[in-house]
Design an enzyme around this catalytic site. Structure first.
Site, short mmCIF file in Angstrom:
data_model
loop_
_atom_site.label_atom_id
_atom_site.label_comp_id
_atom_site.label_asym_id
_atom_site.label_seq_id
_atom_site.Cartn_x
_atom_site.Cartn_y
_atom_site.Cartn_z
N ASN A 75 0.86 -1.18 0.00
CA ASN A 75 0.00 0.00 0.00
C ASN A 75 0.90 1.23 0.00
O ASN A 75 1.81 1.33 0.83
CB ASN A 75 -0.90 0.00 1.24
CG ASN A 75 -1.88 -1.17 1.24
OD1 ASN A 75 -2.39 -1.55 0.20
ND2 ASN A 75 -2.11 -1.74 2.41
N GLY A 108 -4.28 3.15 1.68
CA GLY A 108 -4.37 2.42 2.94
C GLY A 108 -3.07 2.28 3.69
O GLY A 108 -3.01 1.57 4.70
N GLN A 109 -2.01 2.95 3.23
CA GLN A 109 -0.75 2.87 3.98
C GLN A 109 -0.90 3.59 5.31
O GLN A 109 -1.25 4.78 5.34
CB GLN A 109 0.42 3.46 3.18
CG GLN A 109 1.74 3.31 3.93
CD GLN A 109 2.95 3.79 3.12
OE1 GLN A 109 2.80 4.35 2.03
NE2 GLN A 109 4.14 3.56 3.66
N SER A 110 -0.65 2.87 6.39
CA SER A 110 -0.78 3.46 7.73
C SER A 110 0.55 3.53 8.47
O SER A 110 0.66 4.26 9.46
CB SER A 110 -1.79 2.66 8.57
OG SER A 110 -1.36 1.32 8.73
N HIS A 142 6.76 -1.62 3.30
CA HIS A 142 6.51 -3.01 3.68
C HIS A 142 5.66 -3.68 2.62
O HIS A 142 4.77 -3.06 2.04
CB HIS A 142 5.83 -3.11 5.05
CG HIS A 142 4.62 -2.23 5.21
ND1 HIS A 142 4.72 -0.88 5.43
CD2 HIS A 142 3.30 -2.52 5.18
CE1 HIS A 142 3.50 -0.36 5.54
NE2 HIS A 142 2.62 -1.34 5.38
N HIS A 183 3.00 -6.71 2.24
CA HIS A 183 2.15 -7.70 2.90
C HIS A 183 2.23 -8.99 2.09
O HIS A 183 2.09 -8.96 0.86
CB HIS A 183 0.68 -7.26 2.90
CG HIS A 183 0.39 -5.99 3.63
ND1 HIS A 183 -0.19 -5.96 4.87
CD2 HIS A 183 0.58 -4.68 3.28
CE1 HIS A 183 -0.35 -4.70 5.26
NE2 HIS A 183 0.11 -3.91 4.32
P1 5GP Z 1 -0.38 -0.63 5.94
O1 5GP Z 1 -1.76 -0.27 6.43
O2 5GP Z 1 0.59 0.49 6.19
O3 5GP Z 1 -0.34 -1.14 4.52
O4 5GP Z 1 0.09 -1.87 6.81
C1 5GP Z 1 0.54 -1.73 8.12
C2 5GP Z 1 0.32 -3.05 8.79
O5 5GP Z 1 1.06 -3.04 9.98
C3 5GP Z 1 -1.14 -3.33 9.17
O6 5GP Z 1 -1.57 -4.52 8.52
C4 5GP Z 1 -1.10 -3.48 10.67
O7 5GP Z 1 -1.94 -4.49 11.16
C5 5GP Z 1 0.36 -3.78 10.95
N1 5GP Z 1 0.84 -3.33 12.23
C6 5GP Z 1 0.59 -2.13 12.82
N2 5GP Z 1 1.22 -2.05 14.01
C7 5GP Z 1 1.87 -3.23 14.17
C8 5GP Z 1 2.71 -3.74 15.22
O8 5GP Z 1 2.98 -3.10 16.23
N3 5GP Z 1 3.20 -5.00 15.04
C9 5GP Z 1 2.92 -5.74 13.93
N4 5GP Z 1 3.46 -6.98 13.87
N5 5GP Z 1 2.15 -5.28 12.92
C10 5GP Z 1 1.63 -4.04 13.04
#
Ligand code: 5GP
Ligand code: ZN
Length: 113
Positions: A86, A92-94, A99, A101
């Site tokens: 993302n 949806g990047q948070s 990274h 997935h």
């Molecule tokens: P994004 O939303 O940026 O594509 O993905 C971030 C991912 O990081 C999400 O799927 C979320 O569940 C995961 N995540 C957020 N905080 C943590 C954490 O403290 N530990 C782990 N293992 N995953 C996390």
């Protein structure tokens, strides 16, 4: 970056279920899994997003995808798996540390939501 969540996981300042590590990459289970297998593959070096990479990062990006492939084999995802990056809030990047997935173990729909 000390305030980056995934840099802190790489530095082992925050616990995570690590499933693979080498000099360039770390892979760990997502804390909120969206599939039976949901692993995050990150570069150890802080890169905010895929859109922030340069041609100099091409080998690293290839390496991260090879790690994703390895994760799929380790989890016997021969029926199919999905690799997602993302990029940006609209996608949806948070967490602002690049990274991938790696998702598998269930049927995947297309297009994703
Ligand atoms: P994004 O939303 O940026 O594509 O993905 C971030 C991912 O990081 C999400 O799927 C979320 O569940 C995961 N995540 C957020 N905080 C943590 C954490 O403290 N530990 C782990 N293992 N995953 C996390
Ligand atoms: Zn970081």
């Amino acid at each position: 970056m000390s305030d980056c969540l995934f840099c802190r996981i790489v530095a082992r300042q925050i616990p995570a279920e690590v499933v693979y590590e080498d000099d360039l990459a770390l892979a760990f289970k997502d804390v909120d899994p969206q599939a039976p297998t949901h692993v995050l593959v990150v570069p150890k070096r802080h890169i905010p997003a895929l859109s922030e990479t340069t041609d100099d990062d091409a080998a690293l990006l290839g390496h991260l995808q090879r790690v994703a492939c390895r994760i799929s084999k380790d989890n016997a995802l021969s029926g199919g798996f999905r690799v997602v990056a993302n990029n940006g809030r609209g996608a949806g990047q948070s967490v602002d540390h690049l990274h991938y997935h790696v998702l598998g173990g269930r049927a995947m729909k297309w297009p994703p939501g």
